[in-house]
Every structure is written in C-alpha cells, then in structure tokens.
Design a protein around this motif. Structure first.
Motif, short mmCIF file in Angstrom:
data_model
loop_
_atom_site.label_atom_id
_atom_site.label_comp_id
_atom_site.label_asym_id
_atom_site.label_seq_id
_atom_site.Cartn_x
_atom_site.Cartn_y
_atom_site.Cartn_z
N GLY A 86 -4.30 15.37 -1.49
CA GLY A 86 -3.96 13.97 -1.24
C GLY A 86 -2.68 13.81 -0.43
N THR A 87 -1.72 14.67 -0.64
CA THR A 87 -0.48 14.62 0.11
C THR A 87 -0.73 14.92 1.58
OG1 THR A 87 0.71 15.35 -1.85
CG2 THR A 87 1.87 15.56 0.22
N LEU A 88 -1.61 15.84 1.86
CA LEU A 88 -1.93 16.19 3.24
C LEU A 88 -2.69 15.09 3.94
CD1 LEU A 88 -3.10 19.88 2.68
CD2 LEU A 88 -0.90 19.11 3.56
N LEU A 89 -3.50 14.35 3.22
CA LEU A 89 -4.33 13.31 3.79
C LEU A 89 -3.69 11.93 3.76
CD1 LEU A 89 -7.69 14.43 2.12
CD2 LEU A 89 -6.89 14.96 4.43
N SER A 90 -2.51 11.84 3.18
CA SER A 90 -1.85 10.55 3.00
C SER A 90 -1.51 9.90 4.34
CB SER A 90 -0.56 10.74 2.21
OG SER A 90 0.13 9.50 2.12
N GLU A 91 -1.68 8.59 4.40
CA GLU A 91 -1.27 7.81 5.56
C GLU A 91 0.20 7.42 5.47
OE1 GLU A 91 -3.91 4.45 5.82
OE2 GLU A 91 -5.62 5.73 5.38
N ASN A 92 0.80 7.68 4.32
CA ASN A 92 2.17 7.32 4.04
C ASN A 92 3.10 8.41 4.57
OD1 ASN A 92 4.27 5.88 3.00
ND2 ASN A 92 3.94 6.49 0.88
N ASP A 93 4.03 8.05 5.43
CA ASP A 93 4.99 8.99 6.00
C ASP A 93 6.08 9.29 4.99
OD1 ASP A 93 6.61 10.57 7.56
OD2 ASP A 93 7.17 8.97 8.96
N LEU A 94 6.01 10.46 4.37
CA LEU A 94 6.96 10.81 3.32
C LEU A 94 8.24 11.45 3.86
CD1 LEU A 94 4.43 12.25 0.73
CD2 LEU A 94 5.42 9.96 0.81
N ILE A 95 8.29 11.73 5.14
CA ILE A 95 9.45 12.39 5.71
C ILE A 95 10.61 11.43 5.91
CG2 ILE A 95 10.30 13.62 7.76
CD1 ILE A 95 7.49 14.84 7.99
N ASN A 96 10.32 10.20 6.30
CA ASN A 96 11.38 9.22 6.56
C ASN A 96 11.87 8.63 5.31
OD1 ASN A 96 11.39 9.63 9.31
ND2 ASN A 96 9.75 8.15 9.61
N TYR A 135 0.83 -1.20 0.00
CA TYR A 135 0.00 0.00 0.00
C TYR A 135 0.87 1.26 0.00
CZ TYR A 135 -3.15 3.65 1.52
OH TYR A 135 -3.85 4.83 1.60
N GLY A 136 1.92 1.26 0.81
CA GLY A 136 2.83 2.40 0.86
C GLY A 136 3.50 2.68 -0.47
N VAL A 137 3.91 1.63 -1.15
CA VAL A 137 4.53 1.77 -2.47
C VAL A 137 3.53 2.35 -3.47
CG1 VAL A 137 5.48 0.49 -4.44
CG2 VAL A 137 6.25 -0.04 -2.11
N ILE A 138 2.31 1.83 -3.44
CA ILE A 138 1.27 2.32 -4.35
C ILE A 138 0.97 3.79 -4.08
CG2 ILE A 138 -1.21 2.15 -4.88
CD1 ILE A 138 -0.83 -0.93 -4.50
N ASP A 139 0.82 4.15 -2.80
CA ASP A 139 0.54 5.54 -2.44
C ASP A 139 1.66 6.47 -2.92
OD1 ASP A 139 -0.69 7.77 -1.31
OD2 ASP A 139 0.04 7.35 0.71
N THR A 140 2.89 6.07 -2.71
CA THR A 140 4.03 6.88 -3.15
C THR A 140 4.02 7.07 -4.67
OG1 THR A 140 5.35 6.13 -1.28
CG2 THR A 140 6.55 7.03 -3.17
N LYS A 141 3.76 5.99 -5.40
CA LYS A 141 3.74 6.07 -6.86
C LYS A 141 2.58 6.92 -7.36
CE LYS A 141 6.35 1.94 -7.85
NZ LYS A 141 6.47 0.74 -8.66
N LEU A 142 1.42 6.78 -6.73
CA LEU A 142 0.27 7.59 -7.13
C LEU A 142 0.51 9.07 -6.87
CD1 LEU A 142 -2.70 5.37 -5.89
CD2 LEU A 142 -2.02 5.80 -8.26
N GLN A 143 1.13 9.39 -5.74
CA GLN A 143 1.44 10.79 -5.44
C GLN A 143 2.44 11.35 -6.45
OE1 GLN A 143 2.15 11.97 -1.39
NE2 GLN A 143 0.97 10.24 -0.65
N ALA A 144 3.42 10.55 -6.83
CA ALA A 144 4.40 11.00 -7.82
C ALA A 144 3.74 11.23 -9.18
CB ALA A 144 5.53 9.98 -7.94
N GLU A 145 2.79 10.38 -9.53
CA GLU A 145 2.15 10.50 -10.84
C GLU A 145 1.15 11.65 -10.90
OE1 GLU A 145 -0.68 7.93 -13.86
OE2 GLU A 145 0.60 6.87 -12.45
N PHE A 146 0.29 11.76 -9.89
CA PHE A 146 -0.80 12.73 -9.95
C PHE A 146 -0.50 14.06 -9.25
CE2 PHE A 146 -3.12 8.62 -10.32
CZ PHE A 146 -3.53 8.79 -11.62
#
Length: 59
Positions: A49-59, A33-44
C-alpha cells in the motif's frame, strides 16, 4: 508474506478503496483523502500500500 502482513494489507486496501470512491464522488476533498491515507498507513503499515499510495510521504 505472513498472514498478519496479508491481513493488514487487505484491510488497508479495502479502506483506501472506500476513501477513493468517496473522493471520486466529491464527498472527500484531496486534503481529506490525504489525511485518511496517512492515518490508514500508520494504522495498518501495509507493505504494498505504501508503494501504491497517491499520497506524497516525502514532503
């Protein structure tokens, strides 16, 4: 919000909703799920969506 930004947000939210559903059914792991979220954020590049993401992009 421009029409382009709105469409990108809509596409991201639709796709991430599907991924969340698959995760809740046990068909995706948290890692997948984390990989998918990261790829979707990069694409779109969603603005909300970045603010609501459950994926921690800082680490």
């Amino acid at each position: 919000m421009s029409e382009t930004a709105f469409q990108a947000e809509l596409k991201y939210q639709t796709a991430i909703s599907i991924a969340k559903n698959l995760r809740s059914q046990g068909l995706l792991t948290e890692e997948e799920y984390g990989v998918i979220d990261t790829k979707l954020q990069a694409e779109f590049k969603p603005s909300l969506g970045t603010l609501l993401s459950e994926n921690d992009l800082i680490n």
